[in-house]
Design an enzyme around this catalytic site. Structure first.
Site, PDB file in Angstrom:
ATOM      1  N   TYR A  30       0.853  -1.379   0.144  1.00 45.06           N
ATOM      2  CA  TYR A  30      -0.263   0.127  -0.775  1.00 45.06           C
ATOM      3  C   TYR A  30       0.684   0.993  -0.031  1.00 45.06           C
ATOM      4  O   TYR A  30       0.599   2.193  -0.035  1.00 45.06           O
ATOM      5  CB  TYR A  30      -0.782   0.383   1.263  1.00 45.06           C
ATOM      6  CG  TYR A  30      -2.056  -1.361   1.159  1.00 45.06           C
ATOM      7  CD1 TYR A  30      -2.887  -0.420   0.368  1.00 45.06           C
ATOM      8  CD2 TYR A  30      -1.998  -2.135   1.008  1.00 45.06           C
ATOM      9  CE1 TYR A  30      -4.407  -1.657   0.258  1.00 45.06           C
ATOM     10  CE2 TYR A  30      -3.024  -3.825   1.120  1.00 45.06           C
ATOM     11  CZ  TYR A  30      -4.406  -3.148   0.436  1.00 45.06           C
ATOM     12  OH  TYR A  30      -5.512  -3.652   0.159  1.00 45.06           O
ATOM     13  N   THR A  80       7.918   2.124   8.890  1.00 42.77           N
ATOM     14  CA  THR A  80       7.074   3.132   9.600  1.00 42.77           C
ATOM     15  C   THR A  80       8.616   2.275  10.537  1.00 42.77           C
ATOM     16  O   THR A  80       8.416   0.551  10.646  1.00 42.77           O
ATOM     17  CB  THR A  80       6.134   3.353  10.429  1.00 42.77           C
ATOM     18  OG1 THR A  80       5.709   3.784   9.088  1.00 42.77           O
ATOM     19  CG2 THR A  80       6.690   4.556  11.012  1.00 42.77           C
ATOM     20  N   CYS A  93      -1.571   1.631  10.542  1.00 45.36           N
ATOM     21  CA  CYS A  93      -0.227   2.351  10.789  1.00 45.36           C
ATOM     22  C   CYS A  93      -0.640   2.416  12.583  1.00 45.36           C
ATOM     23  O   CYS A  93       0.810   2.427  13.192  1.00 45.36           O
ATOM     24  CB  CYS A  93      -0.184   3.258  10.741  1.00 45.36           C
ATOM     25  SG  CYS A  93       0.240   3.256   9.045  1.00 45.36           S
ATOM     26  N   LYS A 137      -0.572   0.397  15.210  1.00 44.52           N
ATOM     27  CA  LYS A 137       1.099  -0.589  14.914  1.00 44.52           C
ATOM     28  C   LYS A 137       2.598   0.389  15.407  1.00 44.52           C
ATOM     29  O   LYS A 137       3.307   0.651  16.937  1.00 44.52           O
ATOM     30  CB  LYS A 137       1.513  -0.575  13.729  1.00 44.52           C
ATOM     31  CG  LYS A 137       3.132  -1.899  13.084  1.00 44.52           C
ATOM     32  CD  LYS A 137       3.328  -2.343  12.674  1.00 44.52           C
ATOM     33  CE  LYS A 137       3.596  -0.662  11.358  1.00 44.52           C
ATOM     34  NZ  LYS A 137       3.838  -0.629  10.570  1.00 44.52           N
TER      35      LYS A 137
HETATM   36  C1  UDX Z   1      -2.288   7.111   8.811  1.00 47.17           C
HETATM   37  C2  UDX Z   1      -2.015   8.778   9.002  1.00 47.17           C
HETATM   38  O1  UDX Z   1      -3.003   9.343   8.184  1.00 47.17           O
HETATM   39  C3  UDX Z   1      -1.073   8.190   7.660  1.00 47.17           C
HETATM   40  O2  UDX Z   1      -0.048  10.066   7.325  1.00 47.17           O
HETATM   41  C4  UDX Z   1       0.028   7.596   7.585  1.00 47.17           C
HETATM   42  O3  UDX Z   1       0.787   7.614   6.720  1.00 47.17           O
HETATM   43  C5  UDX Z   1      -0.181   5.979   8.083  1.00 47.17           C
HETATM   44  O4  UDX Z   1      -1.613   6.310   8.985  1.00 47.17           O
HETATM   45  P1  UDX Z   1      -4.263   6.090   7.324  1.00 47.17           P
HETATM   46  O5  UDX Z   1      -4.098   4.345   8.618  1.00 47.17           O
HETATM   47  O6  UDX Z   1      -3.702   4.984   6.078  1.00 47.17           O
HETATM   48  O7  UDX Z   1      -3.229   7.057   7.010  1.00 47.17           O
HETATM   49  O8  UDX Z   1      -5.704   6.313   7.692  1.00 47.17           O
HETATM   50  P2  UDX Z   1      -6.246   7.606   8.202  1.00 47.17           P
HETATM   51  O9  UDX Z   1      -6.872   8.572   7.273  1.00 47.17           O
HETATM   52  O10 UDX Z   1      -5.035   8.666   9.002  1.00 47.17           O
HETATM   53  O11 UDX Z   1      -7.227   7.271   9.128  1.00 47.17           O
HETATM   54  C6  UDX Z   1      -7.316   6.204  10.229  1.00 47.17           C
HETATM   55  C7  UDX Z   1      -8.388   5.989  10.553  1.00 47.17           C
HETATM   56  O12 UDX Z   1      -8.653   6.633  11.458  1.00 47.17           O
HETATM   57  C8  UDX Z   1      -9.109   4.922   9.991  1.00 47.17           C
HETATM   58  O13 UDX Z   1     -10.598   3.692  11.108  1.00 47.17           O
HETATM   59  C9  UDX Z   1     -10.189   6.623   9.773  1.00 47.17           C
HETATM   60  O14 UDX Z   1     -11.651   5.984   9.790  1.00 47.17           O
HETATM   61  C10 UDX Z   1     -10.473   6.444  11.654  1.00 47.17           C
HETATM   62  N1  UDX Z   1     -10.517   8.030  11.504  1.00 47.17           N
HETATM   63  C11 UDX Z   1      -9.870   9.069  10.697  1.00 47.17           C
HETATM   64  C12 UDX Z   1     -11.241   8.378  12.750  1.00 47.17           C
HETATM   65  O15 UDX Z   1     -12.056   7.805  12.715  1.00 47.17           O
HETATM   66  N2  UDX Z   1     -11.852   9.770  12.801  1.00 47.17           N
HETATM   67  C13 UDX Z   1     -11.443  10.847  11.455  1.00 47.17           C
HETATM   68  O16 UDX Z   1     -11.824  12.196  12.169  1.00 47.17           O
HETATM   69  C14 UDX Z   1     -10.146  10.246  11.591  1.00 47.17           C
HETATM   70  P1  ADP Z   2       2.783  -1.128   3.598  1.00 43.67           P
HETATM   71  O1  ADP Z   2       1.169  -1.143   3.483  1.00 43.67           O
HETATM   72  O2  ADP Z   2       3.915  -1.258   4.768  1.00 43.67           O
HETATM   73  O3  ADP Z   2       3.257  -0.813   1.902  1.00 43.67           O
HETATM   74  P2  ADP Z   2       2.407  -4.361   3.258  1.00 43.67           P
HETATM   75  O4  ADP Z   2       1.836  -5.529   3.717  1.00 43.67           O
HETATM   76  O5  ADP Z   2       1.097  -3.951   1.602  1.00 43.67           O
HETATM   77  O6  ADP Z   2       2.693  -3.058   3.402  1.00 43.67           O
HETATM   78  O7  ADP Z   2       3.420  -4.390   2.036  1.00 43.67           O
HETATM   79  C1  ADP Z   2       4.834  -4.822   2.063  1.00 43.67           C
HETATM   80  C2  ADP Z   2       5.675  -5.772   1.126  1.00 43.67           C
HETATM   81  O8  ADP Z   2       6.215  -6.192   1.881  1.00 43.67           O
HETATM   82  C3  ADP Z   2       4.018  -7.151   0.971  1.00 43.67           C
HETATM   83  O9  ADP Z   2       4.110  -6.722   0.096  1.00 43.67           O
HETATM   84  C4  ADP Z   2       6.027  -8.305   0.947  1.00 43.67           C
HETATM   85  O10 ADP Z   2       5.499  -9.175   0.164  1.00 43.67           O
HETATM   86  C5  ADP Z   2       7.056  -7.391   0.686  1.00 43.67           C
HETATM   87  N1  ADP Z   2       7.760  -7.952   1.837  1.00 43.67           N
HETATM   88  C6  ADP Z   2       8.273  -7.817   3.103  1.00 43.67           C
HETATM   89  N2  ADP Z   2       9.671  -8.750   2.516  1.00 43.67           N
HETATM   90  C7  ADP Z   2       9.982  -8.435   1.312  1.00 43.67           C
HETATM   91  C8  ADP Z   2      11.668  -8.954   1.437  1.00 43.67           C
HETATM   92  N3  ADP Z   2      12.309  -9.586   1.739  1.00 43.67           N
HETATM   93  N4  ADP Z   2      11.491  -8.293  -0.240  1.00 43.67           N
HETATM   94  C9  ADP Z   2      10.302  -8.663  -1.518  1.00 43.67           C
HETATM   95  N5  ADP Z   2       9.473  -7.725  -0.764  1.00 43.67           N
HETATM   96  C10 ADP Z   2       8.418  -8.016   0.763  1.00 43.67           C
END
Ligand code: UDX
Ligand code: ADP
EC number: 1.1.1.22
Length: 463
Positions: A13, A133, A277, A280
């Site tokens: 992602y 991260t 994120c 974690k």
């Molecule tokens: C987050 C951070 O925003 C981003 O900067 C970082 O790189 C990765 O983590 P993400 O988890 O993709 O991004 O989405 P985000 O929009 O932050 O939402 C996280 C969760 O909080 C979702 O479940 C969302 O629905 C919830 N949320 C967000 C709320 O419940 N209320 C809010 O006001 C905002």
């Molecule tokens: P993020 O949301 O941080 O991008 P994901 O779990 O979606 O995390 O993606 C991490 C990707 O990294 C997975 O598709 C996984 O298969 C890949 N990956 C993990 N270890 C290795 C490695 N040693 N070499 C290549 N790809 C890897």
């Protein structure tokens, strides 16, 4: 150094969308994204652009434009490492599920494997960029591995955390609030930083490109996520008080958000935050604080998670209590399974935990999500290990359209804020349900008065 070949290890992602945007904005750079997951790479290479493995608004257009031109997806990790001048590491760093730091610390085994592979394969100097991260001082660990197991070539390690949010990844990448790059203060470190700055400067004003030392950069990413998650837990904590007192959380959020010191973003009360994120990174922060014996600091941040767990639990409890204290063999429809709208990602989605609680109460659950399929839903529940796969499968129905999902149900719970939910024919849905028909809106998405007019008993968060 003129950069014309980069690679990214991890086609997830973060890695996928980030590299697609770099490829679009830097046609002079060959961008190769590699992953050990063959299926995922095959999906990125699928002829039908709609089958790429990650759903993000606008992403398929960019991949369609760049794939095969200067963006390539491959499973040949070694070749990509060998060719690239800059290697981005974007592999997963989940919470540890074993041993020391279990349930808290970030599991760095995938990062370490990458570092060892880079060390083994690299035949010339490389810049290695942490995109995932990571805990503070991970760059140091990577450097140790590279320097001590490598072929005598020079490595510069940079921290370049990605702040994109899923669902808005493309626009976040095209127009970020800032780009953060941490590197060594040595002349070589500064040269490496400059190379990476030049890539981003192809489309981002340099004023938005911030450079720091490595550890500040690593800690900034954890801190940003902790602050964002803390706002949600803060507003969610008050949503419970609103429900008791007659205040309305939407009005409270509106009132405090107009204070320019507070600001109006990230104040939406909800069934609880999910995503890969927030939880974690906070657990990781708590673990780091504890490892330095900073117990008050650790407890302070841990409360954000405790509050979030409470919010998910009390949402499920409220459904059970409102349905006369039992949902056994009643059909409950969950609209939405993704952790937020406009993504097919379900990691840590509140829906998983709400469903699990309702299954413990022996409910029959029907799910509709525009982008999440049955296989994923059952895998998410299986991961919790509460009951067997078979037991979950027998109690969960998944539907390809919302009207089938709602037919004959006693209650609907809105768990993701997908826009399309707003525009459903709610009268038709009402007529197909058992009466009284309940809606529990975990996203405060729908119009209360309209639904009440139809006849629904409507309950929102925080009012
Ligand atoms: C987050 C951070 O925003 C981003 O900067 C970082 O790189 C990765 O983590 P993400 O988890 O993709 O991004 O989405 P985000 O929009 O932050 O939402 C996280 C969760 O909080 C979702 O479940 C969302 O629905 C919830 N949320 C967000 C709320 O419940 N209320 C809010 O006001 C905002
Ligand atoms: P993020 O949301 O941080 O991008 P994901 O779990 O979606 O995390 O993606 C991490 C990707 O990294 C997975 O598709 C996984 O298969 C890949 N990956 C993990 N270890 C290795 C490695 N040693 N070499 C290549 N790809 C890897």
């Amino acid at each position: 150094m003129k950069i014309n070949k980069i690679c990214c290890i991890g086609a997830g992602y973060v890695g996928g969308p980030t590299m697609a945007v770099i490829a679009q904005k830097c046609p002079h750079i060959k961008v190769t994204v590699v992953d050990i997951n063959e299926q995922r790479i095959a999906a990125w290479n699928d002829e039908n652009i709609d089958n790429i493995p990650i759903y993000e608004p606008g992403l398929s257009t960019i991949v369609g434009e760049t794939r095969g031109r200067n963006l390539f997806f491959s499973i040949d990790v070694e070749k990509a490492i060998e060719e690239a001048q800059i290697i981005f590491i974007s592999v997963n760093t989940p919470t540890k599920t074993y041993g020391k730091g279990k349930g808290m610390a970030a599991d760095l085994k995938y990062i370490e494997l990458c570092a060892r592979q880079i060390a083994r394969v690299a035949k010339d100097n490389k810049i290695v960029v942490e995109k995932s991260t990571l805990p503070v001082r991970t760059a140091e660990a990577i450097k140790n591995i590279l320097d001590n197991t490598g072929n005598g070539v020079q490595f510069q390690i940079l921290s370049n955390p990605e702040f994109l949010a899923e669902g808005t990844a493309v626009s976040d990448l095209l127009n970020p609030d800032r780009i953060l790059i941490g590197g060594d203060t040595t002349p070589e470190g500064q040269k490496a930083i400059k190379s990476l700055v030049e890539i981003y400067a192809n489309w981002i004003p340099t004023i938005k490109i911030l450079t720091t030392n490595v550890w500040s950069s690593e800690l900034s990413k954890l801190t940003a996520n902790a602050f964002l998650a803390q706002r949600i837990s803060s507003i969610n904590a008050l949503s419970e008080l609103c429900e008791k007192t007659g205040a309305d959380i939407h009005e409270v959020a509106g009132a405090i958000g107009m204070d320019s010191r507070i600001g109006s973003n990230f104040l939406k009360a909800s069934v609880g935050f999910g995503g890969s994120c927030f939880q974690k990174d906070i657990l990781n922060l708590v673990y780091i604080a504890k490892s330095y014996a900073l117990h008050e600091v650790a407890d302070y941040w841990e409360q954000v998670i405790i509050m979030n767990d409470h919010q998910k639990k009390r949402f499920a409890n409220r459904i059970v209590q409102t349905l006369y204290n039992t949902v056994a063999d009643k059909k409950i429809t969950l609209l939405g399974w993704a952790f937020k709208k406009d993504t097919n990602d379900t990691r840590e989605s509140a829906a998983i935990y709400v469903a699990d609680d309702l299954l413990n109460e022996q409910a029959n659950i029907s799910v509709y999500d525009p982008k999440v399929n049955r296989k994923k839903i059952l895998a998410d529940l299986d991961y919790l290990e509460t009951r067997s796969y078979k037991a979950n499968a027998s109690k969960i129905t998944t539907c390809n359209n919302p009207y089938d999902a709602c037919e004959g149900s006693h209650a609907i719970a809105i768990l993701t804020e997908w826009d399309e939910f707003i525009y459903y024919d709610w009268l038709k849905i009402y007529e197909s349900m058992e009466k009284p028909a309940f809606i529990f809106d975990g996203r405060n998405l729908l119009n209360k008065l309209d639904l009440q007019k139809i006849g629904f008993i409507y309950q929102a968060i925080g009012s």
